[in-house]
Scaffold this motif. Structure first.
Motif, PDB file in Angstrom:
ATOM      1  N   MET A   1       0.840  -1.192   0.000  1.00 10.38           N
ATOM      2  CA  MET A   1       0.000   0.000   0.000  1.00 10.38           C
ATOM      3  C   MET A   1       0.879   1.246   0.000  1.00 10.38           C
ATOM      4  N   SER A   2       0.558   2.204  -0.881  1.00 13.30           N
ATOM      5  CA  SER A   2       1.328   3.429  -0.953  1.00 13.30           C
ATOM      6  C   SER A   2       1.203   4.225   0.346  1.00 13.30           C
ATOM      7  N   VAL A   3       2.293   4.931   0.682  1.00 17.69           N
ATOM      8  CA  VAL A   3       2.252   5.742   1.904  1.00 17.69           C
ATOM      9  C   VAL A   3       1.261   6.891   1.769  1.00 17.69           C
ATOM     10  N   GLU A   4       0.872   7.239   0.534  1.00 19.49           N
ATOM     11  CA  GLU A   4      -0.047   8.348   0.328  1.00 19.49           C
ATOM     12  C   GLU A   4      -1.504   7.970   0.557  1.00 19.49           C
ATOM     13  N   LEU A   5      -1.812   6.682   0.399  1.00 19.38           N
ATOM     14  CA  LEU A   5      -3.215   6.275   0.434  1.00 19.38           C
ATOM     15  C   LEU A   5      -3.928   6.669   1.724  1.00 19.38           C
ATOM     16  N   PRO A   6      -3.319   6.504   2.910  1.00 11.44           N
ATOM     17  CA  PRO A   6      -4.010   6.964   4.129  1.00 11.44           C
ATOM     18  C   PRO A   6      -4.261   8.470   4.127  1.00 11.44           C
ATOM     19  N   LEU A   7      -3.367   9.255   3.514  1.00 10.77           N
ATOM     20  CA  LEU A   7      -3.570  10.704   3.455  1.00 10.77           C
ATOM     21  C   LEU A   7      -4.765  11.050   2.581  1.00 10.77           C
ATOM     22  N   TRP A   8      -4.904  10.348   1.463  1.00 15.48           N
ATOM     23  CA  TRP A   8      -6.066  10.612   0.598  1.00 15.48           C
ATOM     24  C   TRP A   8      -7.361  10.230   1.304  1.00 15.48           C
ATOM     25  N   ARG A   9      -7.347   9.133   2.021  1.00 11.03           N
ATOM     26  CA  ARG A   9      -8.555   8.736   2.753  1.00 11.03           C
ATOM     27  C   ARG A   9      -8.890   9.757   3.834  1.00 11.03           C
ATOM     28  N   ALA A  10      -7.859  10.261   4.503  1.00 15.23           N
ATOM     29  CA  ALA A  10      -8.093  11.272   5.528  1.00 15.23           C
ATOM     30  C   ALA A  10      -8.647  12.549   4.912  1.00 15.23           C
ATOM     31  N   LEU A  11      -8.135  12.934   3.746  1.00 20.40           N
ATOM     32  CA  LEU A  11      -8.631  14.139   3.080  1.00 20.40           C
ATOM     33  C   LEU A  11     -10.093  13.983   2.680  1.00 20.40           C
ATOM     34  N   THR A  12     -10.446  12.796   2.185  1.00 18.10           N
ATOM     35  CA  THR A  12     -11.849  12.552   1.818  1.00 18.10           C
ATOM     36  C   THR A  12     -12.756  12.700   3.030  1.00 18.10           C
ATOM     37  N   GLY A  13     -12.356  12.097   4.142  1.00 16.31           N
ATOM     38  CA  GLY A  13     -13.147  12.238   5.360  1.00 16.31           C
ATOM     39  C   GLY A  13     -13.218  13.672   5.845  1.00 16.31           C
ATOM     40  N   TYR A  14     -12.097  14.398   5.742  1.00 10.21           N
ATOM     41  CA  TYR A  14     -12.077  15.800   6.174  1.00 10.21           C
ATOM     42  C   TYR A  14     -13.057  16.635   5.349  1.00 10.21           C
TER      43      TYR A  14
END
Length: 418
Positions: A1-14
């Motif tokens: 899993m890319s290290v960026e994927l959790p950041l994108w998920r967090a941005l979507t939730g934000y």
């Protein structure tokens, strides 16, 4: 899993949560706006935009530049529209803009997608829009502007560092895989081609005549190939007999071949691969017993997956080859098999003159890779270890350990490992 994927998920939730927050704040203060219908129209448009584009922030591939600029345009429009729908008193009193804290999501999208430079540009646009909306450098406005700017730039920088680290890790894994494949190829060449060339050289010199010239050419090719192997090559893997540290010929049969089907089909390779069924290690080691070799085994089967058992048997064969070559024709060898709960241990001991201190390291530097590859390399690939104890005039003991599972196991007797 890319290290960026959790950041994108967090941005979507934000973005989703802050939209809900902005709508709730607007609804609670609906009657206090000068033109509430204009504000409601903007909030409706923002909600539709979110519904249509929420998937754009779930991954880097879906987040396009067009979306990012559209998101930023919605944020800036909402900020600049606030003075037109709200009262001046509320604005001066510190009332939030129409999109409220949702605007930070637009700047954060630029940060995750493009790094800190994109984040700095997007957050600067948001900052200018906030100052225009407030029409003064109020403390709370400057505070919010700086908070968004610093947060987005910091996240952008972290994303760039994470990407660089991920690329470095991927490259390191590629190098490690290539190195292991190169070692397997070198082991294959050493176990087969080099031993044949060495034999041709010796037999040719003994026969004389044209055979001597053939032996000389074989010796030259052996030196050239040994140099090439020790300097590094590229992948492949096969199983043949294990030679000694000096590069001399081995037993003359492939791993597990001597045991054959008399000891069960699981110990015999199927085509190019071994089965994963348990194989009795005793079946592969028993053929080594003879006038000069004493074989001691447990009364019960000593089971390992067939591929592991074959590699262990090849390492034992290499150790016995070293005994035959270096300990002399009159030396005796003992093979002891021990079945421990987490590993299989095989000890090969001889009563020869022993190995001079530093000889193994010198042999490896000279390109004689019997110990380095045929023994140490095999066991290292299995998560095991090989250890030597040699006392001058008292023989040599080689302890080979292969774990039954996949995890490496530490030293059993506290000796220096391979």
């Amino acid at each position: 899993m890319s290290v960026e994927l959790p950041l994108w998920r967090a941005l979507t939730g934000y973005r989703v949560l802050t939209l809900v927050y902005a709508v709730v704040i607007f609804s609670l203060n609906y009657t206090e706006y000068a033109h509430p219908l204009g504000g409601a129209a903007y909030m409706a448009a923002l909600t539709v935009w979110m519904v249509l584009t929420w998937r754009c922030t779930t991954s880097a591939e879906r987040c396009s530049r067009r979306f990012l600029f559209g998101d930023l345009a919605f944020a800036v429009t909402g900020i600049l529209l606030t003075p037109l729908v709200d009262t001046h008193a509320r604005i001066v009193g510190g009332a939030p803009t129409l999109p409220s804290i949702w605007t930070a999501g637009a700047a954060l999208g630029f940060a995750i997608k493009g790094g800190w430079r994109w984040a700095a540009g997007a957050s600067s646009v948001v900052a200018v829009a906030n100052l225009v909306e407030r029409q003064e450098f109020a403390r709370d406005t400057v505070h919010n502007v700086l908070l968004v700017w610093v947060a987005s730039v910091a996240i952008g920088y972290v994303v760039e560092v994470a990407r660089a680290s991920e690329r470095t890790l991927a490259r390191a894994l590629q190098i490690e895989a290539a190195t292991r494949e190169r070692e397997r190829l070198a082991r294959d060449i050493h176990d087969s081609v080099l031993q044949v060339l060495a034999m041709v050289q010796r037999r040719g010199a003994a026969l004389g005549g044209e055979a001597a010239e053939l032996g000389r050419m074989a010796g030259e090719q052996e030196v050239a190939l040994r140099t090439l192997v020790s300097s590094g090559l590229v992948p492949a893997k096969r199983r043949t007999t294990a030679p000694d540290a000096a590069g001399t010929e081995g037993t003359g049969y492939e791993d597990g071949e001597a045991a054959g089907s008399s000891y069960g089909d699981n110990c015999v390779p199927e085509g190019e691969e071994f089965s994963d069924e348990p194989c009795d290690v005793r079946a592969l080691l028993a053929p080594h017993a003879g006038a000069g070799v004493t074989f001691s085994e447990p009364g019960a089967p000593v089971l390992l997956p067939a591929s592991r058992a074959a590699e262990l048997a090849a390492a034992v064969s290499a150790a016995l080859d070293n005994v035959r070559v270096h300990a002399g024709p009159g030396a005796h060898a003992w093979i002891l098999v021990e079945d421990e709960p987490e590993a299989v241990l095989v000890t090969v001991r001889d009563d020869g003159p022993g190995i001079p201190e530093g000889r193994l390291a010198d042999a490896e530097r000279e390109g004689r890779l019997g110990v380095a590859l045929s023994i140490r390399g095999r066991l290292r690939d299995l998560g095991g270890r090989a250890e030597w104890i040699s006392v001058h005039g008292q023989g040599t003991e080689v302890e080979l350990m292969v774990p039954k599972g996949g995890a490496p196991e530490g030293g059993r007797r506290g000796k220096a490992g391979a």
